[in-house]
Enzyme design. Structure first.
Site, mmCIF file in Angstrom:
data_model
loop_
_atom_site.group_PDB
_atom_site.id
_atom_site.type_symbol
_atom_site.label_atom_id
_atom_site.label_comp_id
_atom_site.label_asym_id
_atom_site.label_seq_id
_atom_site.Cartn_x
_atom_site.Cartn_y
_atom_site.Cartn_z
ATOM 1 C CD GLU A 97 -2.844 1.405 0.586
ATOM 2 O OE1 GLU A 97 -2.561 1.426 -0.621
ATOM 3 O OE2 GLU A 97 -3.986 1.660 1.018
ATOM 4 C CG ASP A 98 -0.882 4.811 -1.529
ATOM 5 O OD1 ASP A 98 -1.579 4.198 -0.692
ATOM 6 O OD2 ASP A 98 -1.377 5.618 -2.342
ATOM 7 C CG ASP A 101 -5.209 9.242 6.120
ATOM 8 O OD1 ASP A 101 -4.660 9.804 7.056
ATOM 9 O OD2 ASP A 101 -6.094 9.785 5.426
ATOM 10 C CG PHE A 150 -3.360 15.532 0.954
ATOM 11 C CD1 PHE A 150 -4.241 14.492 1.247
ATOM 12 C CD2 PHE A 150 -2.990 15.730 -0.374
ATOM 13 C CE1 PHE A 150 -4.732 13.672 0.244
ATOM 14 C CE2 PHE A 150 -3.482 14.912 -1.386
ATOM 15 C CZ PHE A 150 -4.363 13.892 -1.074
ATOM 16 N NE ARG A 163 -2.516 8.167 -9.559
ATOM 17 C CZ ARG A 163 -3.159 7.794 -8.451
ATOM 18 N NH1 ARG A 163 -2.486 7.380 -7.404
ATOM 19 N NH2 ARG A 163 -4.482 7.821 -8.404
HETATM 20 P P1 IMP Z 1 -7.335 5.201 4.581
HETATM 21 O O1 IMP Z 1 -8.421 4.250 4.201
HETATM 22 O O2 IMP Z 1 -7.885 6.460 5.196
HETATM 23 O O3 IMP Z 1 -6.247 4.582 5.420
HETATM 24 O O4 IMP Z 1 -6.713 5.770 3.257
HETATM 25 C C1 IMP Z 1 -5.994 5.055 2.432
HETATM 26 C C2 IMP Z 1 -5.926 5.649 1.041
HETATM 27 O O5 IMP Z 1 -6.208 7.060 0.982
HETATM 28 C C3 IMP Z 1 -4.517 5.511 0.593
HETATM 29 O O6 IMP Z 1 -4.350 4.279 -0.032
HETATM 30 C C4 IMP Z 1 -4.325 6.674 -0.348
HETATM 31 O O7 IMP Z 1 -4.692 6.272 -1.648
HETATM 32 C C5 IMP Z 1 -5.283 7.734 0.157
HETATM 33 N N1 IMP Z 1 -4.553 8.739 0.961
HETATM 34 C C6 IMP Z 1 -4.532 8.866 2.299
HETATM 35 N N2 IMP Z 1 -3.748 9.890 2.691
HETATM 36 C C7 IMP Z 1 -3.255 10.443 1.562
HETATM 37 C C8 IMP Z 1 -2.352 11.542 1.303
HETATM 38 O O8 IMP Z 1 -1.822 12.246 2.191
HETATM 39 N N3 IMP Z 1 -2.082 11.773 -0.009
HETATM 40 C C9 IMP Z 1 -2.617 11.051 -1.031
HETATM 41 N N4 IMP Z 1 -3.440 10.009 -0.824
HETATM 42 C C10 IMP Z 1 -3.765 9.713 0.455
HETATM 43 MG MG MG Z 2 -3.852 3.616 -1.756
#
Ligand code: IMP
Ligand code: MG
Length: 179
Positions: A97-98, A101, A150, A163
């Site tokens: 995963e990238d 959050d 962000f 990206r």
């Molecule tokens: P989560 O479900 O809130 O943990 O979010 C996960 C997804 O939200 C990640 O896989 C990212 O694609 C996107 N995301 C969360 N934070 C960021 C950020 O700071 N920049 C860009 N994408 C984000």
């Molecule tokens: Mg992602």
């Protein structure tokens, strides 16, 4: 594009070094085993390709696309947009995963994938924003812990832009506008 970046949080060389370290840990932990890597599209694509080039094990690679985000706000609802083509039953699986959050995406993926009976299931994320967590998720491999900002670049986008930046940067407020 680069004029929209306020600050470089993690440089290309820092990413490079850390990705090699993570691959080294995986090579050691899974020695003699075959690992099934699941990339979470689209944000994983640069991380996964750099990581995989350092993996010395037998591997499978497949992808999933899930969505919970639009713009800079997590909607809280996770959906599968693209599913695996291969079975993971009895396999050692690592989700790549990238960024983690809120944790909602990884929580959804862990629940969904564990019903398919993998032999083991772990998470490898490049970035971790622990202060934003809404649901606890066990992360085995984490590249960098970052503050609640962000970020874009190295696969991560804002409305599908940025990206291709080779580093992780913080976006200027002026570049963030909900569309
Ligand atoms: P989560 O479900 O809130 O943990 O979010 C996960 C997804 O939200 C990640 O896989 C990212 O694609 C996107 N995301 C969360 N934070 C960021 C950020 O700071 N920049 C860009 N994408 C984000
Ligand atoms: Mg992602």
């Amino acid at each position: 594009m680069t004029q929209d970046i306020k600050e470089i949080l993690i440089s290309q060389s820092q990413i490079d070094a850390r990705v090699k370290e993570l691959a080294g840990e995986i090579n050691k932990d899974y020695k003699g085993k075959c690992v099934f890597f699941i990339g979470v599209l689209k944000g994983c694509f640069l991380f996964l390709s750099d990581l995989l080039k350092e993996i010395k094990l037998d591997t499978n690679v497949d992808f999933m696309m899930v969505s919970s985000y639009s713009g800079t706000q997590s909607s809280g609802v996770v959906r599968t947009l693209l599913d695996l083509k291969q079975s993971i039953e009895g396999k050692h699986v690592i989700i790549v995963e990238d960024i983690v959050d809120s944790g909602l995406t990884m929580n959804y993926m862990l629940k969904n994938l564990s019903t398919r009976n993998p032999k083991s299931l772990e998470i490898c994320t490049l970035l971790n924003k622990p202060s934003c967590r809404k649901i606890k998720v066990p992360i085995k491999y984490s590249g960098f812990e970052i503050p609640d900002k962000f970020v874009v670049g190295y696969g991560l986008d804002y409305n599908e832009i940025y990206r291709n930046l080779p580093y992780i940067g913080v976006l200027k407020e002026s570049a963030i506008k909900e569309r």
